[in-house]
Design an enzyme around this catalytic site. Structure first.
Site, PDB file in Angstrom:
ATOM      1  N   ASP A   1      82.298  57.703 -52.595  1.00  0.00           N
ATOM      2  CA  ASP A   1      83.169  58.679 -51.949  1.00  0.00           C
ATOM      3  C   ASP A   1      82.418  59.375 -50.809  1.00  0.00           C
ATOM      4  OD1 ASP A   1      84.787  60.784 -51.213  1.00  0.00           O
ATOM      5  OD2 ASP A   1      85.191  61.447 -53.262  1.00  0.00           O
TER       6      ASP A   1
ATOM      7  N   THR B   1      87.791  48.582 -34.759  1.00  0.00           N
ATOM      8  CA  THR B   1      87.955  48.274 -36.186  1.00  0.00           C
ATOM      9  C   THR B   1      89.144  47.318 -36.339  1.00  0.00           C
ATOM     10  OG1 THR B   1      89.600  49.982 -36.674  1.00  0.00           O
ATOM     11  CG2 THR B   1      87.279  50.658 -36.773  1.00  0.00           C
ATOM     12  N   HIS B   2      89.306  46.820 -37.581  1.00  0.00           N
ATOM     13  CA  HIS B   2      90.470  45.966 -37.855  1.00  0.00           C
ATOM     14  C   HIS B   2      91.777  46.722 -37.661  1.00  0.00           C
ATOM     15  CE1 HIS B   2      89.283  41.977 -39.203  1.00  0.00           C
ATOM     16  NE2 HIS B   2      88.139  42.550 -39.529  1.00  0.00           N
TER      17      HIS B   2
ATOM     18  N   ASP C   1      92.888  56.996 -44.327  1.00  0.00           N
ATOM     19  CA  ASP C   1      94.173  56.931 -45.037  1.00  0.00           C
ATOM     20  C   ASP C   1      94.991  58.181 -44.734  1.00  0.00           C
ATOM     21  OD1 ASP C   1      93.646  54.474 -46.218  1.00  0.00           O
ATOM     22  OD2 ASP C   1      92.613  55.394 -47.917  1.00  0.00           O
TER      23      ASP C   1
HETATM   24  C1  LIG Z   1      93.251  52.762 -43.428  1.00  0.00           C
HETATM   25  S1  LIG Z   1      91.719  52.098 -43.897  1.00  0.00           S
HETATM   26  C2  LIG Z   1      90.850  51.916 -42.359  1.00  0.00           C
HETATM   27  C3  LIG Z   1      89.659  51.013 -42.486  1.00  0.00           C
HETATM   28  C4  LIG Z   1      88.801  50.898 -41.198  1.00  0.00           C
HETATM   29  N1  LIG Z   1      88.221  52.170 -40.845  1.00  0.00           N
HETATM   30  C5  LIG Z   1      89.606  50.382 -40.046  1.00  0.00           C
HETATM   31  O1  LIG Z   1      89.901  51.149 -39.130  1.00  0.00           O
HETATM   32  O2  LIG Z   1      89.946  49.183 -40.074  1.00  0.00           O
HETATM   33  C6  LIG Z   1      90.883  53.515 -44.617  1.00  0.00           C
HETATM   34  C7  LIG Z   1      89.660  53.123 -45.417  1.00  0.00           C
HETATM   35  O3  LIG Z   1      89.018  54.315 -45.883  1.00  0.00           O
HETATM   36  C8  LIG Z   1      88.630  54.105 -47.255  1.00  0.00           C
HETATM   37  N2  LIG Z   1      88.518  55.449 -47.862  1.00  0.00           N
HETATM   38  C9  LIG Z   1      89.518  56.287 -48.186  1.00  0.00           C
HETATM   39  N3  LIG Z   1      89.040  57.434 -48.699  1.00  0.00           N
HETATM   40  C10 LIG Z   1      87.680  57.332 -48.709  1.00  0.00           C
HETATM   41  C11 LIG Z   1      86.618  58.165 -49.149  1.00  0.00           C
HETATM   42  N4  LIG Z   1      86.855  59.383 -49.682  1.00  0.00           N
HETATM   43  N5  LIG Z   1      85.350  57.727 -49.031  1.00  0.00           N
HETATM   44  C12 LIG Z   1      85.094  56.492 -48.503  1.00  0.00           C
HETATM   45  N6  LIG Z   1      86.070  55.644 -48.089  1.00  0.00           N
HETATM   46  C13 LIG Z   1      87.341  56.046 -48.185  1.00  0.00           C
HETATM   47  C14 LIG Z   1      89.755  53.256 -47.802  1.00  0.00           C
HETATM   48  O4  LIG Z   1      89.414  52.585 -48.997  1.00  0.00           O
HETATM   49  C15 LIG Z   1      89.996  52.291 -46.638  1.00  0.00           C
HETATM   50  O5  LIG Z   1      89.151  51.163 -46.694  1.00  0.00           O
END
Ligand SMILES: C[S@@+](CC[C@H](N)C(=O)[O-])C[C@H]1O[C@@H](n2cnc3c(N)ncnc32)[C@H](O)[C@@H]1O
Length: 216
Positions: free
Chosen positions: A96, A192-193, A119
Site C-alpha cells: 500500500d 503509462t498503459h 483509481d
Molecule cells: C487505474 S490503475 C493505473 C495504473 C497505471 N498507473 C497506469 O496509468 O496505467 C491504478 C493502479 O493503482 C493501484 N493502486 C490503487 N491503490 C493503491 C495503493 N493504495 N497503493 C498502491 N497501488 C495502488 C491499482 O492496483 C492499479 O494498478
C-alpha cells in the site's frame, strides 16, 4: 473503462531482484536499501502494468525507480517486465502506497513522486479510498527533496479538480504547472498503459506537475 485480463507471467523469469513485498521489511528500512549505489530515487504509486517504470528507468539510467503496487498480480507483471528489460535501476514493491510513504520514506530525499491515473473510486461512499488524500499528500510534501516534483495525471476531470484543491490545502507545493501532451513516436510511447488507452480512445487526459520549494 474496464480492465482487460492480464497475460500470464513466464514462470522461467527470475523475479527475485525485482519484486518485493512491503510486509517483508521492518524498520529501519527505506527503498534506498534496494539499490547498491547512491542515486536519486523516484517513486511511482500504482504502477499497474509497469510501462512507466520500465521505459523511464531505461531512459534515465543514472536515477533509481521504485513502483508501489497494491495488487499482487500487477506487481508481478511489472517485475517481469523490468526483468525482461534487464534493468538494475528499477524495482517494484507489492503493498500500500500510504504505508510506504508514511512509514518508510525519509524526509527531503525523494526526487519525484509519480501518480498516474489513480483509481477514481466513483461511488461517493468509496471516495475516502482515493490515494490523493490529506495523509498521503502531507507525506509527499515531507519526503520530496527541495525541487522534487509531484506528477499527477488522470482522465477523470472531477478527481483532477478535487485533487488539485487537496494539494493546495495539504501541501506547500508550487503549482500546478501545465504539462503538454507529447506526440507518440511508437505504439508504446506513452507515459503509462492508461494514458495509451485514453489517447487511443481520444479521451481527455488531465496532467499536472508540482514542485517543492525548500526543505521540510
Ligand atoms: C487505474 S490503475 C493505473 C495504473 C497505471 N498507473 C497506469 O496509468 O496505467 C491504478 C493502479 O493503482 C493501484 N493502486 C490503487 N491503490 C493503491 C495503493 N493504495 N497503493 C498502491 N497501488 C495502488 C491499482 O492496483 C492499479 O494498478
Amino acid at each position: 473503462m474496464g480492465r482487460r485480463s492480464l497475460p500470464r507471467v513466464d514462470k522461467n523469469i527470475e523475479l527475485g531482484e525485482y519484486l518485493f513485498s512491503l510486509s517483508d521489511f521492518t524498520d529501519p528500512w527505506t527503498p534506498f536499501d534496494l539499490f547498491d549505489r547512491p542515486a536519486e530515487l523516484e517513486i511511482e504509486v500504482g504502477s499497474g502494468k509497469g510501462l512507466f517504470l520500465a521505459s523511464t528507468a531505461s531512459r534515465l539510467p543514472d536515477a533509481d525507480f521504485v513502483g508501489i503496487e497494491i495488487v499482487h498480480k500487477y506487481a508481478r507483471f511489472s517485475a517481469a517486465r523490468l526483468a525482461r528489460c534487464g534493468l538494475t535501476n528499477a524495482k517494484i514493491i507489492h503493498g500500500d502506497a500510504l504505508a510506504l510513504f508514511t512509514q518508510h520514506l525519509p524526509t527531503d530525499r525523494i526526487a519525484a513522486v509519480h501518480v498516474y491515473f489513480p483509481d477514481p473510486w466513483w461511488k461517493l461512499r468509496h471516495r475516502k479510498r482515493r490515494i490523493m488524500n490529506d495523509a498521503f499528500l502531507r507525506a509527499v510534501q515531507r519526503v520530496l527533496q527541495p525541487h522534487g516534483e509531484l506528477h499527477f495525471w488522470t482522465d477523470v476531470e472531477e478527481y483532477f479538480q478535487r485533487a488539485l484543491e487537496q494539494i493546495r490545502v495539504s501541501t506547500q507545493l508550487d503549482g500546478p504547472r501545465h504539462v503538454e501532451e507529447a506526440p507518440a513516436a511508437h505504439d508504446l510511447d506513452y507515459q503509462t498503459h492508461f494514458e495509451r488507452r485514453m489517447r487511443l480512445h481520444e479521451r481527455p487526459v488531465y496532467r499536472s506537475c508540482f514542485r517543492k520549494l525548500g526543505f521540510s
